[in-house]
Design a protein around this motif. Structure first.
Motif, PDB file in Angstrom:
ATOM      1  N   UNK A 178       0.821  -1.217   0.000  1.00  0.00           N
ATOM      2  CA  UNK A 178       0.000   0.000   0.000  1.00  0.00           C
ATOM      3  C   UNK A 178       0.856   1.269   0.000  1.00  0.00           C
ATOM      4  N   UNK A 179       2.115   1.117  -0.412  1.00  0.00           N
ATOM      5  CA  UNK A 179       3.037   2.234  -0.573  1.00  0.00           C
ATOM      6  C   UNK A 179       3.313   2.429  -2.060  1.00  0.00           C
ATOM      7  N   UNK A 180       3.406   3.664  -2.498  1.00  0.00           N
ATOM      8  CA  UNK A 180       3.550   3.954  -3.923  1.00  0.00           C
ATOM      9  C   UNK A 180       4.818   3.311  -4.488  1.00  0.00           C
ATOM     10  N   UNK A 181       4.645   2.587  -5.585  1.00  0.00           N
ATOM     11  CA  UNK A 181       5.757   2.007  -6.333  1.00  0.00           C
ATOM     12  C   UNK A 181       6.026   2.909  -7.534  1.00  0.00           C
ATOM     13  N   UNK A 182       7.292   3.274  -7.739  1.00  0.00           N
ATOM     14  CA  UNK A 182       7.665   4.189  -8.815  1.00  0.00           C
ATOM     15  C   UNK A 182       6.885   5.504  -8.712  1.00  0.00           C
ATOM     16  N   UNK A 183       7.139   6.294  -7.664  1.00  0.00           N
ATOM     17  CA  UNK A 183       6.395   7.543  -7.466  1.00  0.00           C
ATOM     18  C   UNK A 183       6.576   8.513  -8.635  1.00  0.00           C
ATOM     19  N   UNK A 185       4.817   8.784 -11.441  1.00  0.00           N
ATOM     20  CA  UNK A 185       4.437   8.388 -12.795  1.00  0.00           C
ATOM     21  C   UNK A 185       3.011   8.836 -13.110  1.00  0.00           C
ATOM     22  N   UNK A 186       2.831   9.370 -14.291  1.00  0.00           N
ATOM     23  CA  UNK A 186       1.507   9.770 -14.735  1.00  0.00           C
ATOM     24  C   UNK A 186       0.859   8.626 -15.497  1.00  0.00           C
ATOM     25  N   UNK A 187      -0.442   8.769 -15.730  1.00  0.00           N
ATOM     26  CA  UNK A 187      -1.165   7.763 -16.490  1.00  0.00           C
ATOM     27  C   UNK A 187      -2.656   7.955 -16.356  1.00  0.00           C
ATOM     28  N   UNK A 188      -3.402   7.109 -17.019  1.00  0.00           N
ATOM     29  CA  UNK A 188      -4.857   7.194 -17.007  1.00  0.00           C
ATOM     30  C   UNK A 188      -5.422   6.241 -15.959  1.00  0.00           C
ATOM     31  N   UNK A 189      -6.277   6.771 -15.094  1.00  0.00           N
ATOM     32  CA  UNK A 189      -7.053   5.938 -14.189  1.00  0.00           C
ATOM     33  C   UNK A 189      -8.355   5.620 -14.920  1.00  0.00           C
ATOM     34  N   UNK A 190      -8.577   4.342 -15.286  1.00  0.00           N
ATOM     35  CA  UNK A 190      -9.751   4.020 -16.105  1.00  0.00           C
ATOM     36  C   UNK A 190     -11.040   4.596 -15.514  1.00  0.00           C
ATOM     37  N   UNK A 191     -11.798   5.265 -16.366  1.00  0.00           N
ATOM     38  CA  UNK A 191     -13.052   5.863 -15.938  1.00  0.00           C
ATOM     39  C   UNK A 191     -12.916   7.260 -15.385  1.00  0.00           C
ATOM     40  N   UNK A 192     -11.682   7.678 -15.066  1.00  0.00           N
ATOM     41  CA  UNK A 192     -11.478   8.983 -14.421  1.00  0.00           C
ATOM     42  C   UNK A 192     -10.421   9.831 -15.106  1.00  0.00           C
ATOM     43  N   UNK A 193      -9.863   9.333 -16.188  1.00  0.00           N
ATOM     44  CA  UNK A 193      -8.996  10.152 -17.007  1.00  0.00           C
ATOM     45  C   UNK A 193      -7.558  10.253 -16.523  1.00  0.00           C
ATOM     46  N   UNK A 194      -6.826  11.168 -17.169  1.00  0.00           N
ATOM     47  CA  UNK A 194      -5.398  11.352 -16.909  1.00  0.00           C
ATOM     48  C   UNK A 194      -5.161  11.865 -15.491  1.00  0.00           C
ATOM     49  N   UNK A 195      -4.171  11.264 -14.836  1.00  0.00           N
ATOM     50  CA  UNK A 195      -3.769  11.700 -13.487  1.00  0.00           C
ATOM     51  C   UNK A 195      -2.263  11.963 -13.522  1.00  0.00           C
ATOM     52  N   UNK A 196      -1.880  13.142 -13.095  1.00  0.00           N
ATOM     53  CA  UNK A 196      -0.460  13.505 -13.131  1.00  0.00           C
ATOM     54  C   UNK A 196       0.371  12.565 -12.269  1.00  0.00           C
ATOM     55  N   UNK A 197      -0.146  12.246 -11.099  1.00  0.00           N
ATOM     56  CA  UNK A 197       0.490  11.251 -10.235  1.00  0.00           C
ATOM     57  C   UNK A 197      -0.502  10.103 -10.054  1.00  0.00           C
ATOM     58  N   UNK A 198      -0.397   9.142 -10.941  1.00  0.00           N
ATOM     59  CA  UNK A 198      -1.331   8.017 -10.937  1.00  0.00           C
ATOM     60  C   UNK A 198      -0.754   6.910 -10.055  1.00  0.00           C
ATOM     61  N   UNK A 199      -0.885   7.109  -8.749  1.00  0.00           N
ATOM     62  CA  UNK A 199      -0.154   6.287  -7.778  1.00  0.00           C
ATOM     63  C   UNK A 199      -0.792   4.928  -7.535  1.00  0.00           C
ATOM     64  N   UNK A 200       0.078   3.925  -7.515  1.00  0.00           N
ATOM     65  CA  UNK A 200      -0.311   2.547  -7.198  1.00  0.00           C
ATOM     66  C   UNK A 200       0.745   1.928  -6.310  1.00  0.00           C
ATOM     67  N   UNK A 201       0.298   0.972  -5.499  1.00  0.00           N
ATOM     68  CA  UNK A 201       1.213   0.119  -4.779  1.00  0.00           C
ATOM     69  C   UNK A 201       1.351  -1.200  -5.530  1.00  0.00           C
ATOM     70  N   UNK A 202       1.376  -2.285  -4.783  1.00  0.00           N
ATOM     71  CA  UNK A 202       1.485  -3.616  -5.384  1.00  0.00           C
ATOM     72  C   UNK A 202       0.090  -4.213  -5.530  1.00  0.00           C
ATOM     73  N   UNK A 203      -0.554  -3.915  -6.656  1.00  0.00           N
ATOM     74  CA  UNK A 203      -1.899  -4.412  -6.902  1.00  0.00           C
ATOM     75  C   UNK A 203      -2.999  -3.600  -6.263  1.00  0.00           C
ATOM     76  N   UNK A 204      -2.629  -2.539  -5.565  1.00  0.00           N
ATOM     77  CA  UNK A 204      -3.597  -1.681  -4.882  1.00  0.00           C
ATOM     78  C   UNK A 204      -3.479  -0.263  -5.412  1.00  0.00           C
ATOM     79  N   UNK A 205      -4.598   0.334  -5.757  1.00  0.00           N
ATOM     80  CA  UNK A 205      -4.585   1.732  -6.174  1.00  0.00           C
ATOM     81  C   UNK A 205      -4.595   2.610  -4.938  1.00  0.00           C
ATOM     82  N   UNK A 206      -3.765   3.648  -4.939  1.00  0.00           N
ATOM     83  CA  UNK A 206      -3.641   4.542  -3.789  1.00  0.00           C
ATOM     84  C   UNK A 206      -4.249   5.891  -4.151  1.00  0.00           C
TER      85      UNK A 206
END
Length: 273
Positions: A178-183, A185-206
């Motif tokens: 539940x800690x950000x991996x590769x802090x 990084x931008x990307x698209x959160x499906x259904x919610x569009x582009x996120x400048x900091x599209x943070x994820x942990x290990x299989x968990x969206x933060x």
């Protein structure tokens, strides 16, 4: 909890929800909590947890090669392997972009199966479902670890309790998940569009500071979990000391974008009252 009754106003045929504390106590539930719903991408946290069990058992290492050249198990779990969304093709170099990938979780499932010698649906059942007493949860034979799980609210409250007070994994492993991996990084959160900091942990969206988002305006930045295109979600808010599961049988769409955040805010307000 009165707030859970808000699901009565959701424009869906069937819905159920529950709130669970870290000690496993269900402080409220509503609707058919024993009904089995397709999970869609809420399958991913379950699959990720099985991968972490395989890691603790020594079957795999988080930084061993898996997937495209230069990618690892950690990259696959964190949606940074470079694999495309729903195709087994490389779209980016590993670690350069948060590219949400169903294909990545399918590669992960194959990698775990090869490492353990057990078909991934069977490994998931033996590693996670059976120890937690999730008797109504399954990944069908040949099903995708990214989206083909089936479960009930009652079963997912057991998993939500595990995420808050781990018994199957070392607490340090769950903290890493539940800690950000590769802090950054931008990307698209499906259904919610582009996120400048599209943070994820290990299989968990933060959640962090993402906007818009499927959780509530009052959800803490540390909130983590997942939602699914079948109208499902599971979040854990460590600051609130609780988790919420909601399952429905209408595909994600504008109704969910409108309904989920105020529902979560009402749940959190009632928890803190």
């Amino acid at each position: 909890m009165r707030s859970l009754g808000m699901i009565e106003n959701w424009p869906v045929p069937n819905a159920a929800a529950a709130v669970v504390r870290a000690d496993g106590s269900v402080v409220g539930s509503y609707g058919p909590t024993t009904r089995r719903f397709p999970l869609a991408s809420v399958t991913k946290p379950l699959a990720a947890y099985a991968a972490l069990v395989a890691y603790e058992e020594g079957a795999v290492e988080l930084d061993e090669p898996a997937g495209p050249e230069g990618s690892t198990v950690r990259h696959l779990l964190a949606h940074t392997s470079g694999l495309a969304f729903d195709e087994h093709r490389v779209a980016n170099a590993p670690g350069t972009r948060r590219l949400y990938s169903n294909a990545g979780f399918e590669v992960l499932g194959d990698h775990i199966a090869k490492a353990t010698g057990i078909a991934f649906p069977d490994y998931l059942r033996e590693a996670v479902f059976e120890p937690l007493g999730m008797a109504e949860t399954s990944l069908p034979e040949g099903g995708s670890p990214a989206r083909d799980g089936i479960s009930t609210v009652d079963d997912l409250t057991r998993f939500a309790a595990e995420l808050q007070a781990p018994r199957l994994l070392d607490a340090r492993t769950v903290l890493e998940a539940m800690t950000v991996v590769h802090p950054g990084l931008s990307g698209v959160l499906p259904g919610y569009g582009f996120q400048k900091n599209n943070d994820w942990g290990l299989g968990l969206e933060i959640r962090d500071a993402k906007s818009p988002h499927w959780t509530g305006a009052s959800s803490s930045p540390r909130t983590f979990g997942h939602f699914g295109q079948s109208g499902t979600f599971l979040w854990v808010d460590p600051d609130a000391g609780a988790a919420c599961v909601a399952l429905a049988d209408r595909d994600f769409g504008p109704w969910a974008v409108a309904a989920w955040p105020p529902f979560t805010d009402a749940v959190l307000a009632e928890l803190s009252a």
